[in-house]
Write an enzyme that holds these catalytic residues in place. Structure first.
Site, mmCIF file in Angstrom:
data_model
loop_
_atom_site.group_PDB
_atom_site.id
_atom_site.type_symbol
_atom_site.label_atom_id
_atom_site.label_comp_id
_atom_site.label_asym_id
_atom_site.label_seq_id
_atom_site.Cartn_x
_atom_site.Cartn_y
_atom_site.Cartn_z
ATOM 1 N N GLU A 267 0.833 -1.206 0.000
ATOM 2 C CA GLU A 267 0.000 0.000 0.000
ATOM 3 C C GLU A 267 0.867 1.255 0.000
ATOM 4 O O GLU A 267 1.893 1.314 0.670
ATOM 5 C CB GLU A 267 -0.891 -0.014 1.247
ATOM 6 C CG GLU A 267 -1.763 1.215 1.426
ATOM 7 C CD GLU A 267 -2.480 1.233 2.764
ATOM 8 O OE1 GLU A 267 -3.439 2.019 2.898
ATOM 9 O OE2 GLU A 267 -2.093 0.467 3.672
ATOM 10 N N LYS A 324 -9.633 2.295 -2.972
ATOM 11 C CA LYS A 324 -10.118 1.759 -1.699
ATOM 12 C C LYS A 324 -11.481 2.353 -1.367
ATOM 13 O O LYS A 324 -11.665 3.568 -1.408
ATOM 14 C CB LYS A 324 -9.111 2.078 -0.591
ATOM 15 C CG LYS A 324 -9.450 1.469 0.760
ATOM 16 C CD LYS A 324 -8.367 1.783 1.784
ATOM 17 C CE LYS A 324 -8.650 1.127 3.128
ATOM 18 N NZ LYS A 324 -7.624 1.459 4.138
ATOM 19 N N CYS A 378 -5.301 -2.731 2.917
ATOM 20 C CA CYS A 378 -5.130 -2.620 4.373
ATOM 21 C C CYS A 378 -6.364 -3.095 5.122
ATOM 22 O O CYS A 378 -6.693 -4.272 5.165
ATOM 23 C CB CYS A 378 -4.748 -1.184 4.724
ATOM 24 S SG CYS A 378 -4.260 -0.958 6.457
#
Length: 505
Positions: A267, A324, A378
């Site tokens: 990430e 995301k 994440c």
């Protein structure tokens, strides 16, 4: 009568607080699941000693506060990266997080504590209300299912049940197996009475043996994935004096050895805005020698910014992106962010104001030579529903994360444990790449086939395990369990209502 019936409320609350802290030892990195079982066995004695719903609620709140306070102690770590800016929030964050999550347990205890019920029925109702509370914790206010009860089983064969039940179903099975014997112990019952109350535990044990016996042998796919771990400490990650070093490290790891079939960076691995990184992307593509590279980067679209994963092809071309969609509250975005920033309150990963915008939702990325991959950035790997959110079933799951925020003790290992759960639930391999570790290849039965340890730099070439057939939980999700819990609770409420009717004789 409960063994603790003569205790004052504050005494029971202190005991509950300590037992909750003991229960958290079942989570990673300790993984002492017997400690959790032991603490849960004592829970009925505390519950049954409460003379009314208010005291029951306080007891449940105290147990859960101890549990979450210990389990989530790592949550202070992000506040210590920039102490001058965020350090003052650290103790408040832990206390408010633990105490806030404990409210779900308080509600469950209160609902189960109607005095007209006998002790056995009250505890069985507690099994249902606690299961529903834990499920609600994963959804309400965007959800936070971290430290769910099912996580204590990750290192055991019981974790294989996740493919059938999901995490909330396994939590229900755990409570149903442990709390009834706890009632017998609280009431001083032994012999046959205790054995009868152990029947659900026996059933759980037989189910574990069954799924372990049905385990399918896995063979290699012949596809090699390279996991790149730069090990950039959070306080240096965006420092102009340091980020060129971390970038060069990742390019060097990408160019090393024989070219694999896929290279994955973690990430926010790219220290530049994605749309302005053309020359760097060309260097990355050249280092990859024709292999697709999946990397984390921030990108902008007008006034909005996104935490993204980008698939880089030949010549540095951006073949696809994923934004995301399940953002961390007060980490990646802040409600009323522009206003709160005037008071010095902003998210850790944000650069100004409201922070990141959410993407449209789960998507699959078509990776040449590999197949469809479902990316998780994440925190998204914490949510079971995010791993099954696409119409097309992927060939693999990919988690790109920056666990440097989580410190070096419990946080990174608990995050890894939840990634393993997602792999089992979906019957899919998980490619997990973390900035500071632990980067790992996880097979569809939750086993780590290869890993790069926490706090080290390096890369790892590892065979991609095959996918298994779609799992029961992967097809159904949480809805069947939710309906079952609601029906059982409605039936219990109806029976209780009848018992409270006045006798017409």
């Amino acid at each position: 009568m409960s063994l603790l019936a003569g205790w004052y409320l504050w005494q029971r609350m202190m005991l509950a607080l300590g037992l909750g802290a003991v229960a958290a030892l079942g989570l990673a990195p300790m993984s002492l699941w017997l400690a959790t079982i032991g603490a849960l066995l004592a829970l009925p004695a505390l519950f049954l000693a409460s003379p009314g719903w208010r005291q029951a609620a306080w007891t449940g709140w105290a147990f859960a506060t101890g549990y979450f306070g210990h389990a989530l102690a790592w949550i202070v770590e992000p506040f210590l990266v920039d102490v001058a800016r965020h350090g003052w929030m650290a103790p408040f964050a832990l206390v408010l997080m633990a105490g806030g999550l404990a409210l779900f347990w308080a509600a469950a205890f209160a609902l189960a504590a109607a005095p007209a019920r006998g002790p056995e029925r009250r505890v069985m109702l507690l099994v249902l209300t606690l299961s529903l509370a834990e499920m609600a914790r994963g959804y309400v206010f965007t959800g936070f299912p971290w430290a769910g009860l099912a996580q204590i089983w990750v290192e055991t064969d019981a974790a294989l049940l996740l493919a059938w039940t999901g995490p909330h179903g396994l939590a229900l099975a755990t409570l149903a197996a442990v709390l009834p014997p706890g009632v017998a112990l609280a009431r001083g019952l032994g012999g046959r009475a205790l054995l009868l109350r152990c029947v659900p535990a026996l059933a759980l044990g037989l189910a574990i043996l069954a799924v372990d016996g049905a385990r399918v042998p896995l063979e290699g796919s012949g596809k090699v994935v390279r996991l790149v771990q730069p090990n950039a400490p959070q306080h240096q990650k965006w420092d102009p004096d340091w980020y060129p070093l971390f970038l060069e490290r990742q390019i060097r790891f990408t160019a090393a050895g024989t070219a694999p079939d896929l290279v994955v960076w973690p990430e926010s691995a790219l220290p530049y805005w994605l749309d302005d990184a053309g020359p760097v992307l060309e260097r990355i593509a050249a280092a990859a020698r024709g292999t697709p590279v999946l990397l984390g980067a921030n990108r902008a679209e007008g006034p909005r910014i996104y935490n993204a994963l980008a698939l880089i092809g030949a010549g540095g071309r951006i073949e696809a992106t994923y934004d995301k969609h399940h953002l961390v509250p007060f980490g990646e975005y802040v409600p009323l962010g522009d206003l709160l920033e005037q008071f010095g309150i902003s998210g850790f990963a944000t650069r100004s104001g409201r922070g990141f915008s959410a993407g449209p939702g789960p998507v699959t990325l078509a990776i040449p030579g590999i197949g469809a991959a479902l990316p998780l950035i994440c925190y998204e790997a914490v949510f079971p529903r995010d791993a099954r959110g696409t119409a097309e079933r992927p060939r693999l799951l990919v988690q790109a994360t920056n666990d440097a925020w989580f410190g070096t003790w419990a946080g990174p290992y608990q995050h890894l444990a939840q990634a393993r759960m997602r792999a089992i639930e979906q019957g899919l391999p998980m490619v997990r790449v973390a900035n500071t570790g632990v980067s790992a290849m996880i097979d569809p039965q939750g086993r780590i086939t290869a890993a790069l340890a926490l706090g080290r730099e390096g890369y790892l070439d590892v065979d991609l395990p095959p996918a298994l057939a779609p799992t029961v939980y992967g097809r159904t999700g949480d809805l069947p369990l939710l309906v079952t819990l609601l029906v059982l609770l409605a039936a219990a409420a109806r029976i209780q209502g009848r018992n409270l009717l006045p006798n017409s004789d």
